[in-house]
Write a protein that holds these residues in place. Structure first.
Motif, PDB file in Angstrom:
ATOM      1  N   LEU A  82       0.986  -1.029  -0.063  1.00  0.00           N
ATOM      2  CA  LEU A  82      -0.089  -0.002  -0.080  1.00  0.00           C
ATOM      3  C   LEU A  82       0.769   1.234   0.107  1.00  0.00           C
ATOM      4  CD1 LEU A  82      -3.035   1.085   0.048  1.00  0.00           C
ATOM      5  CD2 LEU A  82      -2.515   1.403   2.783  1.00  0.00           C
ATOM      6  N   ASP A  83       0.535   2.085  -0.903  1.00  0.00           N
ATOM      7  CA  ASP A  83       1.494   3.341  -0.975  1.00  0.00           C
ATOM      8  C   ASP A  83       0.780   4.546  -1.750  1.00  0.00           C
ATOM      9  OD1 ASP A  83       3.297   5.379  -0.676  1.00  0.00           O
ATOM     10  OD2 ASP A  83       4.812   4.028  -0.664  1.00  0.00           O
ATOM     11  N   VAL A  84       1.140   5.628  -1.980  1.00  0.00           N
ATOM     12  CA  VAL A  84       0.563   6.677  -2.897  1.00  0.00           C
ATOM     13  C   VAL A  84       1.541   6.864  -4.187  1.00  0.00           C
ATOM     14  CG1 VAL A  84       0.158   9.033  -3.103  1.00  0.00           C
ATOM     15  CG2 VAL A  84      -0.746   7.657  -1.006  1.00  0.00           C
ATOM     16  N   CYS A  85       0.909   7.032  -5.245  1.00  0.00           N
ATOM     17  CA  CYS A  85       1.570   7.573  -6.503  1.00  0.00           C
ATOM     18  C   CYS A  85       0.643   8.425  -7.237  1.00  0.00           C
ATOM     19  CB  CYS A  85       1.674   6.310  -7.420  1.00  0.00           C
ATOM     20  SG  CYS A  85       2.602   6.465  -8.792  1.00  0.00           S
ATOM     21  N   PHE A  86       1.355   9.413  -7.970  1.00  0.00           N
ATOM     22  CA  PHE A  86       0.715  10.431  -8.336  1.00  0.00           C
ATOM     23  C   PHE A  86       0.750  10.357  -9.997  1.00  0.00           C
ATOM     24  CE2 PHE A  86       1.752  12.243  -4.477  1.00  0.00           C
ATOM     25  CZ  PHE A  86       0.827  13.462  -4.221  1.00  0.00           C
ATOM     26  N   PHE A  87      -0.557  10.547 -10.638  1.00  0.00           N
ATOM     27  CA  PHE A  87      -0.600  10.418 -12.013  1.00  0.00           C
ATOM     28  C   PHE A  87      -1.250  11.624 -12.519  1.00  0.00           C
ATOM     29  CE2 PHE A  87      -0.857   6.446 -10.127  1.00  0.00           C
ATOM     30  CZ  PHE A  87      -0.134   5.371 -10.973  1.00  0.00           C
ATOM     31  N   PRO A  88      -0.968  11.963 -13.781  1.00  0.00           N
ATOM     32  CA  PRO A  88      -1.413  13.074 -14.459  1.00  0.00           C
ATOM     33  C   PRO A  88      -2.931  13.175 -14.940  1.00  0.00           C
ATOM     34  CG  PRO A  88      -0.077  12.019 -16.123  1.00  0.00           C
ATOM     35  CD  PRO A  88      -0.017  11.175 -14.736  1.00  0.00           C
ATOM     36  N   ILE A  89      -3.681  13.945 -14.306  1.00  0.00           N
ATOM     37  CA  ILE A  89      -5.217  14.112 -14.885  1.00  0.00           C
ATOM     38  C   ILE A  89      -5.247  15.236 -15.228  1.00  0.00           C
ATOM     39  CG2 ILE A  89      -7.751  13.922 -14.287  1.00  0.00           C
ATOM     40  CD1 ILE A  89      -6.121  11.163 -13.984  1.00  0.00           C
ATOM     41  N   ASN A  90      -5.653  15.685 -16.502  1.00  0.00           N
ATOM     42  CA  ASN A  90      -5.510  16.915 -17.195  1.00  0.00           C
ATOM     43  C   ASN A  90      -4.149  17.682 -16.888  1.00  0.00           C
ATOM     44  OD1 ASN A  90      -8.226  16.617 -18.283  1.00  0.00           O
ATOM     45  ND2 ASN A  90      -9.163  17.380 -16.447  1.00  0.00           N
ATOM     46  N   ALA A  91      -3.273  16.997 -16.852  1.00  0.00           N
ATOM     47  CA  ALA A  91      -1.931  17.597 -16.435  1.00  0.00           C
ATOM     48  C   ALA A  91      -1.627  18.175 -15.043  1.00  0.00           C
ATOM     49  CB  ALA A  91      -1.264  18.800 -17.479  1.00  0.00           C
ATOM     50  N   VAL A  92      -2.529  17.607 -14.303  1.00  0.00           N
ATOM     51  CA  VAL A  92      -2.571  17.729 -12.601  1.00  0.00           C
ATOM     52  C   VAL A  92      -2.312  16.539 -11.854  1.00  0.00           C
ATOM     53  CG1 VAL A  92      -3.570  18.554 -10.648  1.00  0.00           C
ATOM     54  CG2 VAL A  92      -4.006  19.713 -12.852  1.00  0.00           C
ATOM     55  N   THR A  94      -2.148  13.850  -9.607  1.00  0.00           N
ATOM     56  CA  THR A  94      -3.277  13.379  -8.668  1.00  0.00           C
ATOM     57  C   THR A  94      -2.913  12.158  -8.140  1.00  0.00           C
ATOM     58  OG1 THR A  94      -4.751  14.363 -10.315  1.00  0.00           O
ATOM     59  CG2 THR A  94      -5.826  13.050  -8.645  1.00  0.00           C
ATOM     60  N   PRO A  95      -2.941  12.028  -6.577  1.00  0.00           N
ATOM     61  CA  PRO A  95      -2.723  10.963  -5.914  1.00  0.00           C
ATOM     62  C   PRO A  95      -3.548   9.881  -6.022  1.00  0.00           C
ATOM     63  CG  PRO A  95      -3.527  12.652  -4.334  1.00  0.00           C
ATOM     64  CD  PRO A  95      -3.527  13.193  -5.893  1.00  0.00           C
ATOM     65  N   PHE A  96      -3.232   8.480  -6.183  1.00  0.00           N
ATOM     66  CA  PHE A  96      -4.004   7.257  -5.981  1.00  0.00           C
ATOM     67  C   PHE A  96      -3.547   6.410  -4.882  1.00  0.00           C
ATOM     68  CE2 PHE A  96      -5.498   9.233 -10.024  1.00  0.00           C
ATOM     69  CZ  PHE A  96      -6.695   9.003  -9.929  1.00  0.00           C
ATOM     70  N   GLU A  97      -4.022   5.562  -4.565  1.00  0.00           N
ATOM     71  CA  GLU A  97      -3.575   4.766  -3.389  1.00  0.00           C
ATOM     72  C   GLU A  97      -3.983   3.254  -3.589  1.00  0.00           C
ATOM     73  OE1 GLU A  97      -3.430   5.672   1.282  1.00  0.00           O
ATOM     74  OE2 GLU A  97      -5.230   4.542   0.865  1.00  0.00           O
ATOM     75  N   GLY A  98      -2.821   2.498  -3.371  1.00  0.00           N
ATOM     76  CA  GLY A  98      -2.946   1.104  -3.607  1.00  0.00           C
ATOM     77  C   GLY A  98      -1.671   0.292  -3.676  1.00  0.00           C
ATOM     78  N   GLN A  99      -1.714  -0.962  -4.014  1.00  0.00           N
ATOM     79  CA  GLN A  99      -0.453  -1.827  -4.469  1.00  0.00           C
ATOM     80  C   GLN A  99       0.149  -0.974  -5.458  1.00  0.00           C
ATOM     81  OE1 GLN A  99       0.568  -6.330  -4.570  1.00  0.00           O
ATOM     82  NE2 GLN A  99      -1.503  -5.964  -5.036  1.00  0.00           N
ATOM     83  N   LEU A 100       1.631  -1.056  -5.233  1.00  0.00           N
ATOM     84  CA  LEU A 100       2.241   0.024  -6.272  1.00  0.00           C
ATOM     85  C   LEU A 100       3.742  -0.869  -6.621  1.00  0.00           C
ATOM     86  CD1 LEU A 100       2.957   2.522  -7.224  1.00  0.00           C
ATOM     87  CD2 LEU A 100       3.996   3.263  -5.289  1.00  0.00           C
ATOM     88  N   TYR A 101       3.849  -0.651  -7.749  1.00  0.00           N
ATOM     89  CA  TYR A 101       5.255  -1.084  -8.372  1.00  0.00           C
ATOM     90  C   TYR A 101       5.915   0.208  -9.264  1.00  0.00           C
ATOM     91  CZ  TYR A 101       8.365  -3.707 -11.563  1.00  0.00           C
ATOM     92  OH  TYR A 101       9.203  -4.175 -12.219  1.00  0.00           O
ATOM     93  N   LYS A 102       7.251   0.108  -8.901  1.00  0.00           N
ATOM     94  CA  LYS A 102       7.800   1.231  -9.647  1.00  0.00           C
ATOM     95  C   LYS A 102       9.347   0.738  -9.808  1.00  0.00           C
ATOM     96  CE  LYS A 102       7.177   5.606  -8.478  1.00  0.00           C
ATOM     97  NZ  LYS A 102       7.147   6.896  -7.645  1.00  0.00           N
ATOM     98  N   ALA A 103       9.509   0.949 -11.192  1.00  0.00           N
ATOM     99  CA  ALA A 103      11.012   0.453 -11.736  1.00  0.00           C
ATOM    100  C   ALA A 103      11.676   1.286 -12.477  1.00  0.00           C
ATOM    101  CB  ALA A 103      10.999  -0.977 -12.041  1.00  0.00           C
ATOM    102  N   ASN A 104      12.915   1.219 -12.728  1.00  0.00           N
ATOM    103  CA  ASN A 104      13.596   1.753 -13.823  1.00  0.00           C
ATOM    104  C   ASN A 104      13.903   0.802 -14.721  1.00  0.00           C
ATOM    105  OD1 ASN A 104      14.150   4.201 -12.750  1.00  0.00           O
ATOM    106  ND2 ASN A 104      15.600   3.590 -11.390  1.00  0.00           N
ATOM    107  N   ILE A 105      13.695   0.960 -16.031  1.00  0.00           N
ATOM    108  CA  ILE A 105      13.861  -0.142 -17.189  1.00  0.00           C
ATOM    109  C   ILE A 105      14.881   0.323 -18.022  1.00  0.00           C
ATOM    110  CG2 ILE A 105      12.556  -1.279 -18.975  1.00  0.00           C
ATOM    111  CD1 ILE A 105      11.430  -1.445 -16.378  1.00  0.00           C
ATOM    112  N   GLY A 106      15.898  -0.883 -18.337  1.00  0.00           N
ATOM    113  CA  GLY A 106      16.984  -0.763 -19.194  1.00  0.00           C
ATOM    114  C   GLY A 106      17.142  -2.120 -20.199  1.00  0.00           C
TER     115      GLY A 106
END
Length: 331
Positions: A82-92, A94-106
């Motif tokens: 459980l964590d918060v991640c911000f996503f662009p809604i109309n370029a704003v 916006t925080p959403f909460e839930g199960q989160l995965y974040k990675a750098n890709i190469g």
């Protein structure tokens, strides 16, 4: 191979009385042999997840898809229940909460990273599982300055949301898996990927009881407690006093029980000061128990500071686990 031409279609979903509208439009993603329909929602008012049609795709388990061949996630991708991640809604952002995965890709060793390959793979696959594109662009510097300090993971692995960064943001709405938010950004050097499965927080903590303490001492020989003190002090908070009352009740229910009270801290700050603070806190619990009628001969107190961590002090959540009081059963 013969190229198949697909007709474009658009459908107005909602038109309100002030004539604002939300539309889902089909656009084409050209592959070598076929034009794939990509759904894009254009919002002129507040984003509403119910405007997005449900996907019927078999999405699998979180984080729902593998990377394209020859591409790999960097060292230690973030995955939190459980964590918060911000996503662009109309370029704003916006925080959403839930199960989160974040990675750098190469790229895999010996391979060159291709921005075009990554973006075409992502767009094609997301479209194939019924994802709807919500945003494709950049946020302003002003928007970044507005929100960035609210993001608990700003600057961390797979961090997306800078003012000069092109962001592509999709939403998948599934009756089985709920709402899934996917955003990515890329350049010629590599990419970043965020996936969040929206979830409502469910409280799993319960109040510590005398029965719980007695059971732990009987079965494990110790009880690990998180007793609240005033910040950087040995004064029990109201919640901390409630826990100590439960310790007292457990001792009164078993008059032969003797315990050692051990104080522990994380590794933040000076080690000598931490050891004294942990000892003061252990003694504060002992003193409070004596005031509640527990014989001093049944109690002892000692502070260990940072000497006996439960887990590595490598994150805020782990540090919180190390800031504890342990009751050790004395035979």
């Amino acid at each position: 191979m013969r190229k198949i031409k697909l007709l474009l279609a658009s459908a107005v979903l909602i038109i309100s009385c002030d004539k604002t509208a939300k539309e889902i439009k089909n656009t084409e993603i050209m592959r070598d042999d076929i034009a794939v329909k990509e759904k894009t929602i254009e919002t002129t008012e507040n984003f509403n997840i119910e405007d997005i049609p449900f996907s019927n795709a078999d999405l699998g388990d979180f984080p729902f898809f593998t990377l394209p061949k020859t591409l790999v996630a960097g060292k230690s991708p973030m995955q939190k229940k459980l964590d918060v991640c911000f996503f662009p809604i109309n370029a704003v952002m916006t925080p959403f909460e839930g199960q989160l995965y974040k990675a750098n890709i190469g790229a895999e060793r010996g391979e060159e990273f291709s921005q075009r390959y990554f973006e075409k793979s992502m767009a094609d696959y997301l479209t194939s599982i019924g994802a709807v594109k919500i945003f494709d662009g950049e946020i302003t510097k002003e928007e970044y300055e507005r929100y960035n300090k609210q993001d608990p993971n700003k600057g961390g692995t797979g961090d997306i949301g800078y003012w000069d960064e092109p962001i592509k943001f999709y939403v998948i709405r599934s009756q089985e898996k709920g709402n899934i938010y996917v955003q990515y950004s890329s350049n010629n050097a590599g990419a970043k990927l965020n996936i969040l499965q929206e979830e409502t927080f469910v409280q799993t903590m319960t109040k510590v009881s005398a029965d719980d303490i007695a059971k732990d001492l009987s079965e494990k020989g110790k009880s690990v407690l998180y007793i609240n003190f005033e910040t950087d002090k040995a004064h029990l908070s109201t919640e901390g006093q409630d826990v100590v009352k439960q310790i007292s009740e457990a001792l009164k229910n078993n008059t032969s029980l003797k315990i050692a009270i051990e104080g522990h801290t994380d590794n933040t700050g000076d080690a000598t000061r931490n050891k004294k603070l942990s000892e003061d806190r252990a003694n504060a619990v002992l003193t409070n128990l004596i005031k509640q009628g527990i014989e001093e001969s049944r109690l002892s107190a000692k502070g260990f500071g940072t000497e006996k961590p439960l887990v590595a002090n490598d994150s805020e959540s782990n540090k919180a686990k190390n800031r504890r009081v342990e009751l050790i059963k004395i035979d």
